[in-house]
Motif scaffolding. Structure first.
Motif: not given
Length: 373
Positions: A9-13, A16-19, A22-32, A171-173
Motif C-alpha cells: 500500500i505504501i509503495a503504491s502511494s 512504486l511496485d513493491i515487488e 524488492y528485486r532491485n534491493s536484492d540486486k544492490g540498487v542503493l536507491e531501492d 524461483v523467479d528470483r
C-alpha cells in the motif's frame, strides 16, 4: 479475503511496485535499498499507532478497543495515516488502509488473549481443549490465539495456494540472481525437510514443482492430489530439472506429496517439447540411454532413506573416522539416500543409488529453503 500488505500500500502511494523494489534491493540498487528501509520504518510506525489505541495506562494491551478510530477521517485522518505522513508517505489512501488495519486489529485481539493457563487447567481436569493448527502466525493467523490443542496440518493439503504463489516468486528470483552471475542451471538439487514444510505449508514442495513448470491442483475438499503442466508459453523459460533429497521425517510425513512430486516431474519429462526448453526431458533421455531404462523410469528424481532409516550419517562418519576419504563419504551418502520413490508403485521405496548418482551428476547447483521463524 483480499487485503493488500502494508508495504505494498505504501509503495503504491508513491507510484512504486513493491515487488520491483524488492528485486532491485536484492540486486544492490542503493536507491531501492533505502526505499525498503523507509517503507519498513513507516510500516512499523503505523502499526505502533494501531497498538497504541488499545494500550492501557500501564503500557499493556490486555484487550483491544474497537472504538478507537479505525475509520477516523477527522483531524488529518486516522492515527496510522498520520504516522505514515510523518514518515514521508502522506498520500496513502484511507480506503486502502482501512481493511488492512481492521484485519490487524482482529489479529491483535487474538494475540493478547490469555488462553494458555485456562486450557492447561482444562486438560489437567480431563476436559475438552479446542484443537487448532500450529505454525507461523504470519503465514497462518488461524494459529492464534495460543492455548489450543495444537496439531500440525493435513499433509494432503500442501502445498497451499499461498505457498505455491510464494514459490513462483522465490524461483523467479533464484533464477534471476543466478543469471546475473552468469549461471543458467539445467538441474537443481533440493533438500526437503519435514519441519520446514510444516511451517511454510509446503513452500519447498511448490518450489520444486515451479522449477519443473508444473502447477499443483486441489480438489473440492482442498486435497492437493493432481498436477498440471504449465505451457512453455506461460512459463516463459525452460523447464529446470530437479533432484530431491528428502529427509526421513519428510518421507514419513509427506509420502503422498512425494508421489505428487514424482508425478509432476515425470509429466514434464514425457512432454513432447524441444529438449533445449525442457531440461527434465533432456536429462531423462540421456539417462534412459545410459542406464538402459525407459524414459519414465529414468525421470525418477525423488529419493530418500530406506523405510525406517534416517540421515546419511556423513557427519557421524567424519567425526568417528580416523581416515575417511571423500570417495567413502560419497558412497555412504549415495547408499543411504539412494532409495527412489515412484508414483507407479505408491509408498514403495526401492534401492536406486545408481540412478541417484546419475541424476546428481547433472546438477549445477543445490538449493534449500529454510524457514527462519
Amino acid at each position: 479475503m483480499n487485503i493488500k500488505g502494508l508495504p505494498r500500500i505504501i509503495a503504491s502511494s508513491v507510484g512504486l511496485d513493491i515487488e520491483q523494489v524488492y528485486r532491485n534491493s536484492d540486486k544492490g540498487v542503493l536507491e531501492d535499498v533505502e526505499r525498503i528501509r523507509q517503507i519498513t520504518e513507516a510500516s512499523r510506525a503505523a502499526i505502533r499507532e494501531l497498538v497504541k489505541q488499545s494500550t492501557n495506562s500501564e503500557g499493556r494491551v490486555e484487550s483491544v478497543n474497537p472504538l478507537q478510530g479505525v475509520m477516523n477521517f477527522f483531524g488529518g485522518g486516522s492515527p496510522w495515516k498520520k504516522a505514515l505522513a510523518e514518515n514521508g508517505f502522506p498520500d496513502v489512501s484511507e480506503d486502502d488502509l482501512a481493511p488492512n488495519m481492521e484485519y490487524l486489529q482482529v489479529c491483535l485481539g487474538e494475540i493478547v488473549k490469555n488462553n494458555e493457563l485456562s486450557s492447561l487447567v482444562k486438560a489437567l481436569n480431563g476436559c475438552f481443549v479446542e484443537p487448532g493448527p500450529g505454525g507461523d502466525p504470519i503465514r497462518n493467523p488461524d494459529v492464534l490465539p495460543t492455548g489450543k490443542n495444537m496439531h500440525a496440518l493435513d499433509p494432503q493439503s500442501i502445498p497451499t495456494k499461498a505457498a505455491a504463489d510464494t514459490a513462483l516468486v522465490v524461483v523467479d528470483r533464484l533464477l534471476e540472481r543466478m543469471a546475473q552471475q552468469g549461471e543458467n542451471p539445467e538441474s537443481i538439487a533440493f533438500t526437503l525437510w519435514g519441519t520446514d514444510n510444516i511451517k511454510t505449508y509446503g513452500e519447498s514442495l511448490a518450489q520444486v514443482l515451479a522449477l519443473v513448470g508444473v502447477r499443483p491442483m486441489a480438489d473440492n475438499l482442498g486435497r492437493v492430489n493432481r498436477v498440471e503442466l504449465i505451457p512453455l508459453e506461460e512459463l516463459g523459460r525452460p523447464r529446470i530439472d530437479v533432484v530431491c533429497n528428502c529427509s526421513g521425517v519428510f518421507r514419513d510425513l509427506f509420502i503422498n506429496q512425494m508421489n505428487l512430486l514424482d508425478r509432476g516431474i515425470k509429466l514434464a519429462a514425457e512432454a513432447d517439447e524441444p529438449i533445449e526448453q525442457n531440461f527434465v526431458r533432456k536429462h531423462a533421455l540421456q539417462q534412459a540411454e545410459e542406464l538402459g531404462l525407459s524414459l519414465r523410469q529414468a525421470a525418477t528424481r525423488v529419493f530418500s532413506n530406506a523405510a525406517g532409516s534416517y540421515s546419511a550419517n556423513v557427519s557421524l562418519a567424519v567425526e568417528n573416522g580416523t581416515n575417511v576419504d571423500e570417495s567413502q563419504l560419497q558412497e555412504q551418502f549415495l547408499t543411504r539416500k539412494g532409495f527412489a520413490l515412484s508414483s507407479d508403485n505408491p509408498g514403495e521405496l526401492r534401492e536406486a543409488s545408481g540412478l541417484f548418482k546419475s541424476a546428481l551428476s547433472q546438477v549445477d547447483t543445490t538449493f534449500q529453503n529454510l524457514d527462519s521463524s
